[in-house]
Design a protein around this motif. Structure first.
Motif, short mmCIF file in Angstrom:
data_model
loop_
_atom_site.label_atom_id
_atom_site.label_comp_id
_atom_site.label_asym_id
_atom_site.label_seq_id
_atom_site.Cartn_x
_atom_site.Cartn_y
_atom_site.Cartn_z
N ARG A 45 0.86 -1.07 -0.04
CA ARG A 45 -0.12 -0.03 0.12
C ARG A 45 1.00 1.26 -0.13
O ARG A 45 1.78 1.33 0.87
N ALA A 46 0.52 2.08 -0.85
CA ALA A 46 1.49 3.36 -0.85
C ALA A 46 0.71 4.45 -1.71
O ALA A 46 -0.21 4.53 -2.37
N VAL A 47 0.96 5.65 -1.34
CA VAL A 47 0.24 6.97 -1.95
C VAL A 47 1.55 7.81 -1.98
O VAL A 47 2.54 8.06 -1.48
N MET A 48 1.37 8.66 -3.16
CA MET A 48 2.24 9.52 -3.69
C MET A 48 1.43 11.05 -3.06
O MET A 48 0.48 11.34 -3.29
N VAL A 49 2.40 11.84 -2.97
CA VAL A 49 2.34 13.26 -2.46
C VAL A 49 2.85 14.15 -3.28
O VAL A 49 4.19 14.01 -3.29
N GLY A 50 2.52 15.12 -4.04
CA GLY A 50 3.10 16.06 -4.90
C GLY A 50 2.33 17.17 -5.11
O GLY A 50 1.05 17.30 -5.24
N ASP A 51 3.11 18.20 -5.87
CA ASP A 51 2.56 19.60 -6.22
C ASP A 51 2.18 19.62 -7.63
O ASP A 51 1.95 20.77 -8.12
N ARG A 52 2.93 18.88 -8.71
CA ARG A 52 2.71 18.98 -10.14
C ARG A 52 2.08 17.60 -10.86
O ARG A 52 2.08 16.92 -9.99
N SER A 53 1.88 18.05 -11.94
CA SER A 53 1.12 16.93 -12.78
C SER A 53 1.99 15.72 -13.03
O SER A 53 1.58 14.50 -13.04
N HIS A 54 3.43 15.91 -13.03
CA HIS A 54 4.12 14.82 -13.39
C HIS A 54 4.33 13.83 -12.00
O HIS A 54 4.55 12.57 -12.04
N ASP A 55 4.17 14.44 -10.89
CA ASP A 55 4.02 13.58 -9.69
C ASP A 55 2.68 12.58 -9.77
O ASP A 55 3.02 11.61 -9.37
N VAL A 56 1.53 13.05 -10.13
CA VAL A 56 0.46 12.34 -10.47
C VAL A 56 0.50 11.40 -11.32
O VAL A 56 0.37 10.18 -11.32
N GLU A 57 1.43 11.64 -12.57
CA GLU A 57 1.57 10.82 -13.75
C GLU A 57 2.57 9.62 -13.14
O GLU A 57 2.29 8.46 -13.72
N GLY A 58 3.60 10.13 -12.26
CA GLY A 58 4.56 9.01 -11.88
C GLY A 58 3.74 8.16 -11.00
O GLY A 58 4.22 7.06 -11.17
N ALA A 59 3.07 8.53 -10.28
CA ALA A 59 2.34 7.48 -9.31
C ALA A 59 1.50 6.68 -10.11
O ALA A 59 1.11 5.57 -9.75
N ARG A 60 0.70 7.20 -11.11
CA ARG A 60 -0.34 6.35 -11.79
C ARG A 60 0.43 5.50 -12.56
O ARG A 60 0.00 4.29 -12.83
N ALA A 61 1.59 5.71 -12.93
CA ALA A 61 2.55 4.48 -13.75
C ALA A 61 2.63 3.17 -12.87
O ALA A 61 2.64 2.20 -13.58
N HIS A 62 2.69 3.49 -11.45
CA HIS A 62 2.55 2.39 -10.76
C HIS A 62 1.45 1.93 -9.89
O HIS A 62 1.28 1.21 -9.03
#
Length: 221
Positions: A164-181
């Motif tokens: 179980r993991a969650v990403m936290v970030g302020d830019r779209s590439h943070d969201v996209e990097g998380a979604r890739a996993h």
């Protein structure tokens, strides 16, 4: 959570999420632009470039392809300048240490996943007094040109592949990097990105203040 259950992981972007980085980054970017015969840019002009990988940033600012081999030297110069500037111009956001303490107390394992070069990221989190709360700090190791998805993968591996993991970030590439996993991402609104960018990228929730971060993260774990 039983003793045999792996701790849930929280992966954290650094610039614009934990650290108020724009002043230091902009100063080093402008010094690098001038050294390469370009004009300085305003803070507003540079704001969109805070967070994304540097080859994209300097490729755009210098009107070169992102895969131009000459950008390696440009970026090495930027990193040298930034290393001299970052401590005096990069405070931790108010409320972030306390928010991280809540997550650790809740049983989470924390790691940084950043586009900043790893040696600079390690130095910065140590200088900000955050290192003791983190189990790993992951970023590209020059001359690697890792995108955010690659860095997120390195962070997950450094934590032993949490279930179980969650990403936290302020830019779209943070969201996209998380979604890739296959990870959800909490978008924070005190950094360089805005609500429209984060929603369009697929952030599952938005956080307006560091004090609200633990509840937003724990709701997803």
């Amino acid at each position: 959570m039983t003793p045999d259950t792996p701790a849930p992981a929280v992966l954290l972007d650094l610039d614009g999420t934990l650290a108020d980085s724009p002043a230091g980054i902009a100063a080093a970017m402008n010094a690098t632009l001038v050294a390469n015969g370009e004009r300085e840019r305003t803070a507003a002009e540079l704001r969109p470039f805070i967070g994304p990988p540097l080859h994209h940033t300097f490729g755009t600012l210098l009107d070169r392809p992102a895969d131009d081999p000459g950008l390696d030297e440009v970026i090495a110069g930027y990193r040298a300048r930034y290393a001299e500037l970052m401590f005096g111009l990069t405070p931790v956001y108010a409320g972030i240490p306390e928010a991280l303490d809540v997550l650790v107390a809740a049983g989470c394992t924390l790691a940084v996943a950043t586009s900043k070069a790893q040696h600079l990221a390690v130095a910065l989190v140590e200088g900000l007094g955050l290192a003791g709360r983190l189990s790993a700090v992951c970023g590209p190791v020059p001359p690697a040109r890792d995108d955010k998805a690659t860095t997120v993968g390195h962070a997950l591996a450094a934590l032993g592949g949490p279930s179980r993991a969650v990403m936290v970030g302020d830019r779209s590439h943070d969201v996209e990097g998380a979604r890739a996993h296959g990870l959800p991402c909490v978008g924070v609104l005190w950094g360089a990105g805005d609500e429209a960018e984060l929603v369009a990228a697929g952030a599952v929730s938005l956080c307006r203040a560091p004090a609200d971060l633990p509840s937003a993260v724990l709701a997803l774990l």
